[in-house]
Design an enzyme around this catalytic site. Structure first.
Site, short mmCIF file in Angstrom:
data_model
loop_
_atom_site.label_atom_id
_atom_site.label_comp_id
_atom_site.label_asym_id
_atom_site.label_seq_id
_atom_site.Cartn_x
_atom_site.Cartn_y
_atom_site.Cartn_z
N SER A 1 0.94 -1.09 -0.06
CA SER A 1 0.17 0.08 0.12
C SER A 1 1.04 1.23 -0.04
O SER A 1 1.77 1.47 -0.77
CB SER A 1 -0.90 -0.05 1.40
OG SER A 1 -1.88 1.10 0.98
N GLU B 1 -1.68 -2.39 -8.48
CA GLU B 1 -3.03 -2.65 -7.50
C GLU B 1 -3.57 -1.52 -6.83
O GLU B 1 -2.54 -0.46 -6.92
CB GLU B 1 -2.81 -3.88 -6.49
CG GLU B 1 -1.47 -3.53 -5.51
CD GLU B 1 -2.17 -2.76 -4.12
OE1 GLU B 1 -3.35 -2.88 -3.85
OE2 GLU B 1 -1.28 -2.12 -3.35
N HIS C 1 -4.92 -5.26 -1.74
CA HIS C 1 -5.94 -5.27 -0.43
C HIS C 1 -6.93 -6.39 -0.55
O HIS C 1 -8.08 -6.02 -0.93
CB HIS C 1 -6.37 -3.93 -0.49
CG HIS C 1 -5.40 -2.74 -0.38
ND1 HIS C 1 -4.52 -2.19 -1.58
CD2 HIS C 1 -5.00 -1.94 0.61
CE1 HIS C 1 -3.82 -1.32 -0.80
NE2 HIS C 1 -4.22 -1.06 0.35
#
Length: 305
Positions: free
Chosen positions: A109, A207, A276
Site C-alpha cells: 500500500s 494494484e 488489499h
C-alpha cells in the site's frame, strides 16, 4: 540485486509505522501470529504516537525506521499498516545505512513508495505483503496468506497459477524481468521526483483500493504519457478492491484495462490476488520473474538468500 538474509526460528523482527497510526488493539492481536512462527517482535519506540493522520512526526517515524535498520539484532522490518505518510520520509532516509545493513523489509500500500525508493537507491529486494494491524489482525486473514511468510525462512520460488483463482489475459505473450510496482496511486506520486519508478524492461505490478474506474483510467493515462507503460516488459494486474462507482454512467474496470492493455506489446495478465485482498499473495519486489499468458503462470525467483 541484493537478497536479504533469510530468517530463522528465534530471530527478532521490528514493527514500526512509517505512515498512518495503527490501531493498537489490532496491532497487539497480530503479534501472536509472528510468535507462533518462531519470531520475537520488537515494537518501535514511537509506534504509539499520533499526529493527525500520521503515526507521529516525520522525525519520529524516520527515527524508528533508522533505529530498526541499524539494530543488527533486528533481522526483518514488517510494517504495522499503510495509510499515508511514507513519501514524506523518502528524501531523508539514510540509504547508505540500508546498504550497510540489508535486511527483510515487508509491507505494501503506502509502503510502495518506500519499496521503490529503496530498490532504486540500494538494489535491495523488498517484499510486498500483508501488515500487522491492517491485515494479520483481521478475521479474514487466512492460512494461505499466512503461509506465504514462509518464503522469508527458506529461498522459495513462487509460482502463481490458475489453481489459485482464474486469470484473464488482456495481451498475449511471454516476458521476464525484474518485478517492480505495487500500489498504482503511489507509483503515480513518484513521477517527476528523484525516486520516479523505473519500468524499463520490468514486469510491473499494479494494484489499488477504493479508486473508481475513472480514477484508475486517469492514473494509467499518466503512466502512459510518462512512458512507463511503453517501457514495461509485461503487466501484472493485481487486486483493485472497493472500486465500485456511484456515477450514473461509467466504464467498467474491465473496459479501462481493455483500453490501455489490449494492444500492449507484451503479456498482460489480470486477476492476481495481490493487494488489499484475501488471500493475499506476497511477492518479492526486485526479484526476477516470468509472466506467460500461454499457460497463465507468474513465476518469481526467491527473495532471500
Amino acid at each position: 540485486m541484493i537478497r536479504p538474509t533469510r530468517l530463522k526460528k528465534g530471530d527478532k523482527i521490528g514493527v514500526i509505522a512509517p505512515a498512518g497510526p495503527p490501531d493498537l488493539e489490532k496491532l497487539n492481536k497480530a503479534i501472536p501470529f509472528f510468535e507462533n512462527i518462531g519470531l520475537h517482535v520488537k515494537l518501535g519506540k514511537n509506534i504509539k504516537e499520533v499526529r493527525g493522520y500520521l503515526a507521529g512526526t516525520d522525525e519520529q517515524r524516520l527515527e524508528d525506521f533508522h533505529d530498526m535498520i541499524a539494530d543488527r539484532k533486528i533481522k526483518a522490518i514488517i510494517f504495522a499498516r499503510g495509510g499515508y505518510g511514507t513519501g514524506r520520509l523518502i528524501d531523508q532516509i539514510n540509504y547508505n545505512l540500508i546498504k550497510r545493513n540489508p535486511k527483510i523489509i515487508w509491507g505494501y500500500s503506502d509502503i510502495t513508495y518506500l519499496h521503490t525508493a529503496i530498490r532504486q537507491q540500494t538494489d535491495l529486494i523488498t517484499f510486498h505483503g500483508p501488515m500487522l494491524a491492517s491485515d494479520v489482525a483481521k478475521d479474514e486473514f487466512d492460512a494461505f496468506t499466512g503461509g506465504l511468510f514462509q518464503q522469508l525462512f527458506e529461498p522459495t520460488e513462487l509460482s502463481y497459477r490458475e489453481k489459485i483463482n482464474p486469470l484473464k489475459a488482456y495481451a498475449a505473450g511471454k516476458a521476464h524481468g525484474q518485478l517492480v510496482g505495487g500500489n498504482l496511486s503511489l507509483l503515480i506520486s513518484t513521477l517527476g521526483t528523484p525516486y520516479e519508478i523505473n519500468t524499463k524492461d520490468k514486469l510491473v505490478l499494479l494494484e489499488d483500493i477504493g479508486e473508481e474506474p475513472y480514477r484508475i483510467d486517469s492514473m494509467l493515462n499518466q503512466l502512459r504519457l510518462a512512458g512507463k507503460l511503453l517501457d514495461a516488459a509485461g503487466i501484472v494486474i493485481g487486486d483493485f478492491a472497493e472500486s465500485a462507482t456511484n456515477l450514473s454512467s461509467s466504464l467498467t474496470m474491465h473496459q479501462v484495462f481493455e483500453d490501455y492493455f489490449t494492444d500492449f506489446n507484451g503479456p498482460v495478465l489480470s486477476g492476481f490476488k495481490i493487494g488489499h485482498c484475501f488471500p493475499n499473495f506476497s511477492v518479492p519486489l526486485g526479484a526476477n520473474a516470468k509472466l506467460s499468458t500461454e499457460d497463465r503462470t507468474f513465476v518469481i525467483e526467491p527473495g532471500v538468500k
